[in-house]
Design a protein around this motif. Structure first.
Motif, PDB file in Angstrom:
ATOM      1  N   VAL A  51       0.854  -1.179   0.000  1.00 54.24           N
ATOM      2  CA  VAL A  51       0.000   0.000   0.000  1.00 54.24           C
ATOM      3  C   VAL A  51       0.891   1.230   0.000  1.00 54.24           C
ATOM      4  O   VAL A  51       1.830   1.321   0.797  1.00 54.24           O
ATOM      5  N   GLU A  52       0.602   2.157  -0.895  1.00 54.27           N
ATOM      6  CA  GLU A  52       1.308   3.442  -0.956  1.00 54.27           C
ATOM      7  C   GLU A  52       0.284   4.558  -0.825  1.00 54.27           C
ATOM      8  O   GLU A  52      -0.800   4.466  -1.396  1.00 54.27           O
ATOM      9  N   VAL A  53       0.672   5.598  -0.112  1.00 58.95           N
ATOM     10  CA  VAL A  53      -0.106   6.828  -0.122  1.00 58.95           C
ATOM     11  C   VAL A  53       0.822   7.902  -0.666  1.00 58.95           C
ATOM     12  O   VAL A  53       1.890   8.152  -0.112  1.00 58.95           O
ATOM     13  N   ARG A  54       0.409   8.488  -1.775  1.00 56.05           N
ATOM     14  CA  ARG A  54       1.218   9.500  -2.450  1.00 56.05           C
ATOM     15  C   ARG A  54       0.631  10.871  -2.154  1.00 56.05           C
ATOM     16  O   ARG A  54      -0.585  11.053  -2.183  1.00 56.05           O
ATOM     17  N   ASP A  55       1.534  11.813  -1.858  1.00 54.32           N
ATOM     18  CA  ASP A  55       1.094  13.183  -1.629  1.00 54.32           C
ATOM     19  C   ASP A  55       2.097  14.152  -2.240  1.00 54.32           C
ATOM     20  O   ASP A  55       3.127  13.736  -2.763  1.00 54.32           O
ATOM     21  N   ALA A  56       1.784  15.445  -2.166  1.00 57.32           N
ATOM     22  CA  ALA A  56       2.576  16.461  -2.848  1.00 57.32           C
ATOM     23  C   ALA A  56       3.753  16.989  -2.039  1.00 57.32           C
ATOM     24  O   ALA A  56       4.518  17.795  -2.542  1.00 57.32           O
ATOM     25  N   ASP A  57       3.923  16.553  -0.810  1.00 60.25           N
ATOM     26  CA  ASP A  57       5.022  17.044   0.027  1.00 60.25           C
ATOM     27  C   ASP A  57       6.230  16.113  -0.139  1.00 60.25           C
ATOM     28  O   ASP A  57       6.167  14.949   0.240  1.00 60.25           O
ATOM     29  N   PRO A  58       7.345  16.605  -0.673  1.00 61.56           N
ATOM     30  CA  PRO A  58       8.502  15.738  -0.872  1.00 61.56           C
ATOM     31  C   PRO A  58       9.270  15.414   0.416  1.00 61.56           C
ATOM     32  O   PRO A  58      10.121  14.533   0.414  1.00 61.56           O
ATOM     33  N   GLY A 105       8.449   2.170   4.213  1.00 61.34           N
ATOM     34  CA  GLY A 105       9.429   3.161   3.804  1.00 61.34           C
ATOM     35  C   GLY A 105       8.779   4.296   3.056  1.00 61.34           C
ATOM     36  O   GLY A 105       7.559   4.481   3.097  1.00 61.34           O
ATOM     37  N   HIS A 106       9.604   5.041   2.356  1.00 61.57           N
ATOM     38  CA  HIS A 106       9.114   6.163   1.559  1.00 61.57           C
ATOM     39  C   HIS A 106      10.028   6.328   0.366  1.00 61.57           C
ATOM     40  O   HIS A 106      11.172   5.869   0.373  1.00 61.57           O
ATOM     41  N   LEU A 107       9.512   6.973  -0.662  1.00 58.46           N
ATOM     42  CA  LEU A 107      10.297   7.258  -1.852  1.00 58.46           C
ATOM     43  C   LEU A 107       9.777   8.530  -2.486  1.00 58.46           C
ATOM     44  O   LEU A 107       8.619   8.908  -2.304  1.00 58.46           O
ATOM     45  N   LEU A 108      10.655   9.202  -3.206  1.00 55.06           N
ATOM     46  CA  LEU A 108      10.259  10.407  -3.915  1.00 55.06           C
ATOM     47  C   LEU A 108       9.506  10.025  -5.178  1.00 55.06           C
ATOM     48  O   LEU A 108       9.793   9.008  -5.803  1.00 55.06           O
ATOM     49  N   ALA A 162       7.420  11.883  -8.818  1.00 53.83           N
ATOM     50  CA  ALA A 162       7.540  13.037  -9.712  1.00 53.83           C
ATOM     51  C   ALA A 162       6.874  14.285  -9.130  1.00 53.83           C
ATOM     52  O   ALA A 162       7.257  15.394  -9.450  1.00 53.83           O
ATOM     53  N   TRP A 163       5.887  14.108  -8.246  1.00 56.91           N
ATOM     54  CA  TRP A 163       5.169  15.269  -7.712  1.00 56.91           C
ATOM     55  C   TRP A 163       5.150  15.314  -6.182  1.00 56.91           C
ATOM     56  O   TRP A 163       4.364  16.034  -5.592  1.00 56.91           O
ATOM     57  N   GLY A 164       6.025  14.575  -5.511  1.00 61.78           N
ATOM     58  CA  GLY A 164       6.068  14.607  -4.042  1.00 61.78           C
ATOM     59  C   GLY A 164       6.733  13.367  -3.489  1.00 61.78           C
ATOM     60  O   GLY A 164       7.880  13.076  -3.804  1.00 61.78           O
ATOM     61  N   LYS A 165       5.995  12.614  -2.686  1.00 57.11           N
ATOM     62  CA  LYS A 165       6.536  11.389  -2.107  1.00 57.11           C
ATOM     63  C   LYS A 165       5.445  10.333  -2.026  1.00 57.11           C
ATOM     64  O   LYS A 165       4.264  10.627  -2.117  1.00 57.11           O
ATOM     65  N   ALA A 166       5.883   9.103  -1.820  1.00 60.49           N
ATOM     66  CA  ALA A 166       4.994   7.980  -1.530  1.00 60.49           C
ATOM     67  C   ALA A 166       5.491   7.359  -0.235  1.00 60.49           C
ATOM     68  O   ALA A 166       6.683   7.091  -0.090  1.00 60.49           O
ATOM     69  N   VAL A 167       4.596   7.178   0.711  1.00 54.85           N
ATOM     70  CA  VAL A 167       4.904   6.458   1.942  1.00 54.85           C
ATOM     71  C   VAL A 167       4.195   5.116   1.814  1.00 54.85           C
ATOM     72  O   VAL A 167       3.031   5.060   1.438  1.00 54.85           O
ATOM     73  N   TRP A 168       4.914   4.031   2.086  1.00 58.00           N
ATOM     74  CA  TRP A 168       4.375   2.713   1.781  1.00 58.00           C
ATOM     75  C   TRP A 168       4.623   1.728   2.919  1.00 58.00           C
ATOM     76  O   TRP A 168       5.473   1.926   3.770  1.00 58.00           O
ATOM     77  N   PHE A 169       3.816   0.668   2.889  1.00 58.67           N
ATOM     78  CA  PHE A 169       4.049  -0.490   3.753  1.00 58.67           C
ATOM     79  C   PHE A 169       3.646  -1.732   2.986  1.00 58.67           C
ATOM     80  O   PHE A 169       2.882  -1.664   2.012  1.00 58.67           O
ATOM     81  N   SER A 170       4.163  -2.861   3.404  1.00 59.20           N
ATOM     82  CA  SER A 170       3.723  -4.138   2.827  1.00 59.20           C
ATOM     83  C   SER A 170       3.397  -5.095   3.966  1.00 59.20           C
ATOM     84  O   SER A 170       3.943  -4.998   5.068  1.00 59.20           O
ATOM     85  N   LEU A 171       2.479  -5.994   3.673  1.00 54.04           N
ATOM     86  CA  LEU A 171       2.055  -7.034   4.618  1.00 54.04           C
ATOM     87  C   LEU A 171       1.997  -8.361   3.887  1.00 54.04           C
ATOM     88  O   LEU A 171       1.627  -8.407   2.710  1.00 54.04           O
ATOM     89  N   THR A 172       2.315  -9.422   4.577  1.00 53.14           N
ATOM     90  CA  THR A 172       2.106 -10.758   4.044  1.00 53.14           C
ATOM     91  C   THR A 172       0.625 -11.069   4.166  1.00 53.14           C
ATOM     92  O   THR A 172       0.019 -10.809   5.200  1.00 53.14           O
ATOM     93  N   VAL A 173       0.031 -11.582   3.090  1.00 56.76           N
ATOM     94  CA  VAL A 173      -1.388 -11.947   3.129  1.00 56.76           C
ATOM     95  C   VAL A 173      -1.572 -13.359   2.608  1.00 56.76           C
ATOM     96  O   VAL A 173      -0.819 -13.831   1.779  1.00 56.76           O
ATOM     97  N   ARG A 174      -2.600 -14.008   3.131  1.00 58.77           N
ATOM     98  CA  ARG A 174      -2.962 -15.343   2.656  1.00 58.77           C
ATOM     99  C   ARG A 174      -4.105 -15.197   1.671  1.00 58.77           C
ATOM    100  O   ARG A 174      -5.119 -14.601   1.985  1.00 58.77           O
ATOM    101  N   ASN A 175      -3.899 -15.722   0.478  1.00 57.67           N
ATOM    102  CA  ASN A 175      -4.963 -15.661  -0.538  1.00 57.67           C
ATOM    103  C   ASN A 175      -5.838 -16.884  -0.478  1.00 57.67           C
ATOM    104  O   ASN A 175      -5.507 -17.894  -0.016  1.00 57.67           O
TER     105      ASN A 175
END
Length: 139
Positions: A78-85, A121-124, A126-139
């Motif tokens: 899951v990533e949430v992207r916003d305009a603040d770098p 984590g987070h990454l830059l 083109a228009w700000g940053k993305a803050v992300w996390f990952s989880l293991t899921v059972r399908n």
């Protein structure tokens, strides 16, 4: 051996208002509805709500916010992207863990993300940053 489901992804634009949080929660519930992991769904929903609330709270009003969900065979990202770098310092690998006081209303969101996710984590972008996390899921 059965085939793994193909990766799926969703890009959801969110309003820069408090309404973004329940919208993001509904989107993550829908994205993970087919998984066999109720605790993982609840955790993903909680962590997504924290990231979206932070984006609304810490970025200029009216700026763009986007939720990105990738459902992989054994993982949800899951990533949430916003305009603040500016990166959230509390997600840096060597960042000190803040200890909010028992009466503080804020300051636990990124602590929860670091504690409950498989990775974060987070990454830059083109228009700000993305803050992300990952989880293991059972399908």
């Amino acid at each position: 051996m059965p085939d793994s489901p193909a990766p799926a992804s969703w890009h959801v634009p969110l309003p820069h208002t408090a309404a973004a949080v329940p919208m993001a929660r509904a989107a993550i519930r829908a994205a993970l509805a087919g998984t066999d992991d109720p605790a993982g769904r609840d955790t993903a929903e909680l962590l997504t709500a924290e990231l979206v609330a932070n984006a609304v709270r810490h970025t200029p009003g009216g700026s763009r916010i986007e939720l990105v969900v990738e459902l992989l065979p054994k993982q949800c990202r899951v990533e949430v992207r916003d305009a603040d770098p500016e990166p959230p310092a509390a997600l840096s690998p060597h960042a000190p863990q803040p200890e909010p006081g028992p009466w503080q209303e804020h300051g636990r969101g990124l602590l929860l993300i670091r504690s409950l996710s498989s990775e974060c984590g987070h990454l830059l972008t083109a228009w700000g940053k993305a803050v992300w996390f990952s989880l293991t899921v059972r399908n």
